[in-house]
Design a protein around this motif. Structure first.
Motif, PDB file in Angstrom:
ATOM      1  N   ARG A  81      50.107  32.689  34.111  1.00 29.93           N
ATOM      2  CA  ARG A  81      51.539  32.429  34.265  1.00 29.93           C
ATOM      3  C   ARG A  81      52.352  33.161  33.210  1.00 29.93           C
ATOM      4  O   ARG A  81      53.516  33.511  33.433  1.00 29.93           O
ATOM      5  CB  ARG A  81      51.814  30.923  34.198  1.00 29.93           C
ATOM      6  CG  ARG A  81      51.448  30.195  35.487  1.00 29.93           C
ATOM      7  CD  ARG A  81      51.947  28.781  35.482  1.00 29.93           C
ATOM      8  NE  ARG A  81      51.897  28.204  36.822  1.00 29.93           N
ATOM      9  CZ  ARG A  81      52.217  26.951  37.103  1.00 29.93           C
ATOM     10  NH1 ARG A  81      52.615  26.128  36.136  1.00 29.93           N
ATOM     11  NH2 ARG A  81      52.149  26.508  38.346  1.00 29.93           N
ATOM     12  N   ALA A  82      51.745  33.396  32.055  1.00 28.56           N
ATOM     13  CA  ALA A  82      52.442  34.105  30.976  1.00 28.56           C
ATOM     14  C   ALA A  82      52.273  35.621  31.090  1.00 28.56           C
ATOM     15  O   ALA A  82      52.740  36.358  30.224  1.00 28.56           O
ATOM     16  CB  ALA A  82      51.925  33.629  29.625  1.00 28.56           C
ATOM     17  N   GLY A  83      51.594  36.064  32.139  1.00 26.20           N
ATOM     18  CA  GLY A  83      51.407  37.497  32.347  1.00 26.20           C
ATOM     19  C   GLY A  83      50.222  38.087  31.613  1.00 26.20           C
ATOM     20  O   GLY A  83      50.117  39.308  31.482  1.00 26.20           O
ATOM     21  N   VAL A  84      49.316  37.231  31.124  1.00 26.09           N
ATOM     22  CA  VAL A  84      48.118  37.691  30.419  1.00 26.09           C
ATOM     23  C   VAL A  84      46.986  37.865  31.431  1.00 26.09           C
ATOM     24  O   VAL A  84      46.648  36.928  32.153  1.00 26.09           O
ATOM     25  CB  VAL A  84      47.690  36.687  29.321  1.00 26.09           C
ATOM     26  CG1 VAL A  84      46.423  37.166  28.622  1.00 26.09           C
ATOM     27  CG2 VAL A  84      48.816  36.487  28.318  1.00 26.09           C
ATOM     28  N   ALA A  85      46.399  39.034  31.479  1.00 28.59           N
ATOM     29  CA  ALA A  85      45.320  39.300  32.427  1.00 28.59           C
ATOM     30  C   ALA A  85      44.023  38.615  31.986  1.00 28.59           C
ATOM     31  O   ALA A  85      43.843  38.286  30.809  1.00 28.59           O
ATOM     32  CB  ALA A  85      45.090  40.800  32.553  1.00 28.59           C
ATOM     33  N   ILE A  86      43.120  38.409  32.948  1.00 28.62           N
ATOM     34  CA  ILE A  86      41.790  37.878  32.656  1.00 28.62           C
ATOM     35  C   ILE A  86      40.767  38.924  33.080  1.00 28.62           C
ATOM     36  O   ILE A  86      40.723  39.326  34.242  1.00 28.62           O
ATOM     37  CB  ILE A  86      41.537  36.552  33.401  1.00 28.62           C
ATOM     38  CG1 ILE A  86      42.534  35.490  32.946  1.00 28.62           C
ATOM     39  CG2 ILE A  86      40.102  36.070  33.151  1.00 28.62           C
ATOM     40  CD1 ILE A  86      42.415  34.178  33.695  1.00 28.62           C
ATOM     41  N   ASP A  87      39.976  39.385  32.128  1.00 23.15           N
ATOM     42  CA  ASP A  87      38.929  40.363  32.399  1.00 23.15           C
ATOM     43  C   ASP A  87      37.575  39.663  32.399  1.00 23.15           C
ATOM     44  O   ASP A  87      37.193  39.032  31.402  1.00 23.15           O
ATOM     45  CB  ASP A  87      38.931  41.470  31.340  1.00 23.15           C
ATOM     46  CG  ASP A  87      40.156  42.362  31.429  1.00 23.15           C
ATOM     47  OD1 ASP A  87      40.829  42.346  32.479  1.00 23.15           O
ATOM     48  OD2 ASP A  87      40.444  43.070  30.439  1.00 23.15           O
ATOM     49  N   TYR A  88      36.856  39.796  33.500  1.00 21.29           N
ATOM     50  CA  TYR A  88      35.506  39.225  33.602  1.00 21.29           C
ATOM     51  C   TYR A  88      34.526  40.264  33.076  1.00 21.29           C
ATOM     52  O   TYR A  88      34.393  41.350  33.628  1.00 21.29           O
ATOM     53  CB  TYR A  88      35.203  38.884  35.054  1.00 21.29           C
ATOM     54  CG  TYR A  88      33.815  38.320  35.295  1.00 21.29           C
ATOM     55  CD1 TYR A  88      33.407  37.140  34.682  1.00 21.29           C
ATOM     56  CD2 TYR A  88      32.923  38.972  36.145  1.00 21.29           C
ATOM     57  CE1 TYR A  88      32.149  36.620  34.908  1.00 21.29           C
ATOM     58  CE2 TYR A  88      31.660  38.454  36.383  1.00 21.29           C
ATOM     59  CZ  TYR A  88      31.277  37.280  35.763  1.00 21.29           C
ATOM     60  OH  TYR A  88      30.021  36.770  35.993  1.00 21.29           O
ATOM     61  N   VAL A  89      33.822  39.917  31.992  1.00 25.56           N
ATOM     62  CA  VAL A  89      32.924  40.870  31.336  1.00 25.56           C
ATOM     63  C   VAL A  89      31.480  40.472  31.654  1.00 25.56           C
ATOM     64  O   VAL A  89      30.848  39.708  30.926  1.00 25.56           O
ATOM     65  CB  VAL A  89      33.165  40.909  29.812  1.00 25.56           C
ATOM     66  CG1 VAL A  89      32.363  42.051  29.185  1.00 25.56           C
ATOM     67  CG2 VAL A  89      34.641  41.072  29.495  1.00 25.56           C
ATOM     68  N   ARG A  90      30.994  41.002  32.756  1.00 26.52           N
ATOM     69  CA  ARG A  90      29.646  40.656  33.209  1.00 26.52           C
ATOM     70  C   ARG A  90      28.574  41.133  32.221  1.00 26.52           C
ATOM     71  O   ARG A  90      27.486  40.558  32.142  1.00 26.52           O
ATOM     72  CB  ARG A  90      29.413  41.278  34.590  1.00 26.52           C
ATOM     73  CG  ARG A  90      28.203  40.716  35.320  1.00 26.52           C
ATOM     74  CD  ARG A  90      27.994  41.406  36.639  1.00 26.52           C
ATOM     75  NE  ARG A  90      26.939  40.778  37.398  1.00 26.52           N
ATOM     76  CZ  ARG A  90      26.257  41.393  38.349  1.00 26.52           C
ATOM     77  NH1 ARG A  90      26.538  42.653  38.657  1.00 26.52           N
ATOM     78  NH2 ARG A  90      25.305  40.769  39.018  1.00 26.52           N
TER      79      ARG A  90
END
Length: 255
Positions: free
Chosen positions: A187-196
């Motif tokens: 909601r704050a515009g922060v991305a989520i990166d999934y680091v497999r």
């Protein structure tokens, strides 16, 4: 490294104090108010531009932190590492002896060399399956905020401070404090990166209050977020949850 001991059981302190001298660790007593409070307190004790979190029941390979954080100049995202379940986990008292499907653990060797997952029985949780459906298969029926786990993630300190850390209202109950945080990130515009490539291995253990805790935490998450989609998590994470039931619920809401 900052180790937050958030329990009265002193075996955590005993193991931490016997770590090799090459591992620079500071041990601090936590506030005893749950995972969110422990993470917030631990974060407040450091000064680095990135903060990485790892729960006490997780094992990682030696290069875990490099894989998770990578280039310090990467975009300011919540970087969430993969979670792998160790399903043949013996009792805490017998971890050093091991058992079938679970080779013995040597605390000293772990501290020196990291964890080697070879020979261990593993599985993927339902939540991890849902995360990979989106992150690896492009299934947008799964919301992006599912890709959060307080047990294995890193985030820029500036972003953590901007969002006020994790919500301590979840207290000592199990579940949802990390998902609520990732929901706020998006909601704050922060991305989520999934680091497999930065897995952490969970020492699976029984949680007698799991389902009652989950329902209470889920209700709080829904209240804080104001997002009706949150309540559908019962279809995924509840005692009879499944990917199919969750997707059917979301499809009904969208339709």
């Amino acid at each position: 490294m900052i180790i937050v001991v958030d329990t009265h059981d002193d075996h955590c302190i005993r193991y931490a104090r016997h770590m090799p001298g090459a591992v620079r660790a500071r041990i601090v007593q936590g506030p005893m108010k749950g995972r969110s409070a422990a993470r917030n307190f631990g974060a407040s004790q450091g000064t680095a531009s990135w903060i990485a979190f790892l729960d006490g029941d997780m094992l990682v390979e030696r290069d875990w932190l490099i894989r998770l954080c990578g280039d310090p100049d990467v975009r300011p995202a919540l970087r969430r590492g993969k979670i792998v379940e160790l399903i043949a986990t013996p009792t805490v008292a017998t971890l050093c002896r091991g058992g079938r499907g679970f080779p013995a653990l040597d605390p000293g060797r772990l501290a020196r060399e990291g964890f080697d997952p070879s020979g261990y029985r593993t599985m993927r949780s339902l939540l991890e399956t849902a995360v990979e459906c989106r992150e690896l298969s492009g299934d947008e029926d799964m919301p992006a905020w599912l890709a959060s786990s307080g047990a294995n993630f890193a985030i820029p300190r500036a972003v953590w401070s901007q969002l006020g850390g994790q919500d301590e209202q979840f207290g000592r109950r199990w579940g949802c404090e990390d998902l609520e945080f990732s929901h706020r990130c998006l909601r704050a515009g922060v991305a989520i990166d999934y680091v497999r490539a930065a897995p952490a291995y969970h020492l699976s253990h029984p949680q007698p209050s799991r389902w009652s805790d989950h329902r209470a935490s889920l209700a709080l998450f829904a209240e804080l977020s104001g997002d009706p989609d949150v309540l559908l998590l019962e279809r995924l994470l509840g005692p009879n949850g499944s990917i199919a039931a969750y997707k059917a619920g979301r499809s009904g809401m969208i339709d």
